[in-house]
Design an enzyme around this catalytic site. Sequence first.
Site, PDB file in Angstrom:
ATOM      1  N   ARG A  42      53.971  26.526  25.756  1.00 46.17           N
ATOM      2  CA  ARG A  42      52.728  26.157  25.065  1.00 46.17           C
ATOM      3  C   ARG A  42      52.910  26.406  23.572  1.00 46.17           C
ATOM      4  O   ARG A  42      52.580  27.454  23.050  1.00 46.17           O
ATOM      5  CB  ARG A  42      51.564  26.980  25.608  1.00 46.17           C
ATOM      6  CG  ARG A  42      50.208  26.670  24.975  1.00 46.17           C
ATOM      7  CD  ARG A  42      49.116  27.458  25.690  1.00 46.17           C
ATOM      8  NE  ARG A  42      47.811  27.301  25.096  1.00 46.17           N
ATOM      9  CZ  ARG A  42      47.345  28.049  24.090  1.00 46.17           C
ATOM     10  NH1 ARG A  42      48.096  28.996  23.567  1.00 46.17           N
ATOM     11  NH2 ARG A  42      46.130  27.844  23.614  1.00 46.17           N
ATOM     12  N   SER A 113      42.916  22.291  33.515  1.00 47.68           N
ATOM     13  CA  SER A 113      41.936  23.365  33.315  1.00 47.68           C
ATOM     14  C   SER A 113      40.570  22.902  33.783  1.00 47.68           C
ATOM     15  O   SER A 113      40.169  21.765  33.517  1.00 47.68           O
ATOM     16  CB  SER A 113      41.843  23.739  31.834  1.00 47.68           C
ATOM     17  OG  SER A 113      43.106  24.084  31.340  1.00 47.68           O
ATOM     18  N   LYS A 142      43.792  32.205  22.372  1.00 38.36           N
ATOM     19  CA  LYS A 142      43.459  30.780  22.278  1.00 38.36           C
ATOM     20  C   LYS A 142      42.360  30.660  21.237  1.00 38.36           C
ATOM     21  O   LYS A 142      41.259  31.185  21.428  1.00 38.36           O
ATOM     22  CB  LYS A 142      42.981  30.282  23.645  1.00 38.36           C
ATOM     23  CG  LYS A 142      42.669  28.786  23.706  1.00 38.36           C
ATOM     24  CD  LYS A 142      42.358  28.409  25.157  1.00 38.36           C
ATOM     25  CE  LYS A 142      41.568  27.134  25.287  1.00 38.36           C
ATOM     26  NZ  LYS A 142      42.347  25.922  25.100  1.00 38.36           N
TER      27      LYS A 142
HETATM   28  N1  TZP Z   1      43.446  29.047  28.228  1.00 32.83           N
HETATM   29  C1  TZP Z   1      42.333  29.710  28.522  1.00 32.83           C
HETATM   30  S1  TZP Z   1      42.404  31.309  27.964  1.00 32.83           S
HETATM   31  C2  TZP Z   1      43.963  31.091  27.344  1.00 32.83           C
HETATM   32  C3  TZP Z   1      44.380  29.788  27.569  1.00 32.83           C
HETATM   33  C4  TZP Z   1      45.658  29.217  27.172  1.00 32.83           C
HETATM   34  C5  TZP Z   1      44.718  32.159  26.646  1.00 32.83           C
HETATM   35  C6  TZP Z   1      45.279  33.175  27.574  1.00 32.83           C
HETATM   36  O1  TZP Z   1      45.974  34.159  26.861  1.00 32.83           O
HETATM   37  P1  TZP Z   1      45.854  35.708  27.195  1.00 32.83           P
HETATM   38  O2  TZP Z   1      46.611  36.383  26.077  1.00 32.83           O
HETATM   39  O3  TZP Z   1      46.521  35.936  28.515  1.00 32.83           O
HETATM   40  O4  TZP Z   1      44.401  36.062  27.188  1.00 32.83           O
END
Ligand code: TZP
Length: 217
Positions: A42, A113, A142
């Site tokens: 990503r 998602s 994010k």
């Molecule tokens: N999609 C929803 S929350 C997120 C993504 C890509 C981020 C997740 O990162 P982390 O550090 O595990 O909270």
Amino acid sequence: MAFTSSHLRLYFIMGSQDCPDQDPIDVLEQAIAGGITMFQFREKNSDLTLSETVALGRHLREICRQHNIPFIVNDRADLALILDADGVHVGQEDLPAREVRRLIGPDKILGVSAENIAEARQAIENGADYIGVGPMFLTSSKSDARFPIYPEALQAIREQLEEPFPIVGIGGITASNAHKVMAAGADGVAVISAITKAEDPKRAAEALAQAVGSTKM
Ligand code: TZP
Ligand code: MG
């Protein structure tokens, strides 16, 4: 690669932006040694050029291949095809799942998602192999993440689906709260910072694997 819900058990997501002080290749190798079961590349708001992104992706892809870990590309079907990825993951604001399915063909893994039952049903209809539900908890990984919907929302989706379907929880998940996501009916947890920001990514992955009851495949 034949996808099963057990691949979702400990799903690691990373781009170079997530580990500015470390080599992403090294972090992935440690995460694999610690027991991750799937990986998503990503690259988001990063400083890499597209050529550099392809080069890094090739390297990470190769490592996953060597360890039999499914390699998924976030958002970009074009990059997934260039890297011969095992699949693509898209959100509600990315390329429509149905179009991605058409581009990648029937055999590659498609993740989508979903925040609620309507999005989940739509994703399944459009050819998803699994859905990612979140943010489970507060996350700082994010930039446009919404307010947490908590494991209760995942449980509601699980209960309203007519058939069993692979679901992974995402967002703010750590070794301490992962059990709540699993108890809500998830097949696994997806994490970025719990591994990339850990002092010892291998041990962090091991702790997560233990929290979700993972056995190495
Ligand atoms: N999609 C929803 S929350 C997120 C993504 C890509 C981020 C997740 O990162 P982390 O550090 O595990 O909270
Ligand atoms: Mg996306």
